[in-house]
Enzyme design. Structure first.
Site, mmCIF file in Angstrom:
data_model
loop_
_atom_site.group_PDB
_atom_site.id
_atom_site.type_symbol
_atom_site.label_atom_id
_atom_site.label_comp_id
_atom_site.label_asym_id
_atom_site.label_seq_id
_atom_site.Cartn_x
_atom_site.Cartn_y
_atom_site.Cartn_z
ATOM 1 C CG ASN A 203 -7.507 -4.491 13.363
ATOM 2 O OD1 ASN A 203 -7.641 -3.813 12.349
ATOM 3 N ND2 ASN A 203 -6.521 -5.370 13.521
ATOM 4 C CB CYS B 259 -7.996 -4.590 2.768
ATOM 5 S SG CYS B 259 -6.444 -5.000 3.608
ATOM 6 N N GLY B 260 -6.241 -1.719 1.650
ATOM 7 C CA GLY B 260 -5.180 -1.271 0.758
ATOM 8 C C GLY B 260 -4.023 -2.244 0.677
ATOM 9 C CB THR B 261 -1.914 -3.995 3.211
ATOM 10 O OG1 THR B 261 -2.996 -4.413 4.059
ATOM 11 C CG2 THR B 261 -1.226 -2.778 3.812
ATOM 12 N N GLY B 262 -4.209 -5.319 1.328
ATOM 13 C CA GLY B 262 -4.765 -6.513 0.697
ATOM 14 C C GLY B 262 -4.819 -6.396 -0.810
ATOM 15 C CG HIS C 80 -2.330 -9.417 3.025
ATOM 16 N ND1 HIS C 80 -3.575 -8.836 3.168
ATOM 17 C CD2 HIS C 80 -1.427 -8.502 3.438
ATOM 18 C CE1 HIS C 80 -3.424 -7.607 3.630
ATOM 19 N NE2 HIS C 80 -2.132 -7.386 3.813
ATOM 20 C CB CYS D 118 -4.231 0.606 7.942
ATOM 21 S SG CYS D 118 -5.865 0.873 7.203
ATOM 22 N N GLY D 119 -3.223 0.271 4.563
ATOM 23 C CA GLY D 119 -3.039 1.002 3.317
ATOM 24 C C GLY D 119 -4.055 2.105 3.102
ATOM 25 C CG ASN D 120 -8.123 1.406 2.198
ATOM 26 O OD1 ASN D 120 -7.717 1.682 1.077
ATOM 27 N ND2 ASN D 120 -8.899 0.362 2.438
ATOM 28 C CD GLU E 88 -9.084 -4.912 6.533
ATOM 29 O OE1 GLU E 88 -8.093 -4.607 7.234
ATOM 30 O OE2 GLU E 88 -9.774 -4.080 5.926
#
Length: 233
Positions: free
Chosen positions: A8, A176-179, A111, A17-19, A167
């Site tokens: 970060n 945010c992919g995981t978000g 999250h 990190c999903g993205n 984040e």
């Protein structure tokens, strides 16, 4: 097989990190000149399996959501007295006096999702929710011993959610992919969205499926090369 590590802007290292994993899959596919297909990526949250599709989009098997509060981790609990039950619409009071009903989900990283009545976007697509003021109060709240990502979401219909995110370790971001995955899980648990749902973020839209047959989350979205260059180390 590949290994991915993410840092970060504050120097902290998130579990996942999903993205980032979607972009990594597209990147290695291009540099390896590989046909569409799957690969395995080792992360701090475990092994993830992204798939570059024929249409250029990337689908990632994000694994099963973690819902036991102690494992998220959060000190918030459900109101039924069961410590193992998901924390759904748990009251969270912030230092400035605001109170949100939040649902807590981990996708390998924590999250905290709040569905809000007010719009989170202006008509021109810009963010109108006060992320800078509210986000840090959730991220560093004592209810989250490892800090948390904070998502604020507005339900458009059962198949579309608008979401903005603060984040952990990075502040307001475009996506945010995981978000997005955690938001759909929270929406299903709260009964406000379906298991297949699009999440619209400032940086674009992700398609999320929480598959009932295997309890796993599948995230689909683009991964586009923006620029290239060389870095002297």
């Amino acid at each position: 097989e590949y290994t991915m590590r993410i840092y970060n802007s504050d120097g902290s290292e998130p579990e996942m990190c999903g993205n980032g994993i979607r972009c990594l899959a597209k990147f290695v596919s291009e540099i390896d000149n590989a046909p569409p297909g799957k690969c395995r990526v080792h992360t701090l949250a475990g092994v993830m399996v992204p798939e570059v599709r024929d249409d250029g989009l990337v689908t990632v098997d994000m694994g099963e959501p973690i819902l036991v509060p102690a494992d998220v981790p959060t000190t918030l609990r459900s109101d039924n007295g069961d410590d193992s039950a998901p924390a759904v619409r748990a009251p969270l009071t912030l230092p400035d006096g605001q109170t949100f009903a939040v649902t807590c989900v981990s996708m390998g990283n924590p999250h905290c999702i709040a569905f809000v009545d007010d719009e989170v976007y202006n008509k021109d697509g810009s963010v109108c929710f006060d992320l800078a003021g509210t986000g840090p109060q959730v991220e560093g709240n004592a209810a989250f011993p490892a800090r948390t990502n904070a998502e604020f979401a507005k339900v458009r219909n059962r198949a579309l959610i608008d979401m903005v995110v603060y984040e952990r370790g990075a502040g307001p971001t475009l996506a945010c992919g995981t978000g997005a995955c955690a938001t759909v899980v929270a929406g299903v648990l709260e009964g406000v969205c379906d298991r297949v749902c699009d999440v619209r973020l400032p940086g674009g839209t992700l398609s999320i499926e929480w598959r009932e047959s295997d309890n796993r989350i599948y995230m689909t979205g683009p991964g586009d090369r923006v620029f290239g260059g060389e870095l002297a180390l």
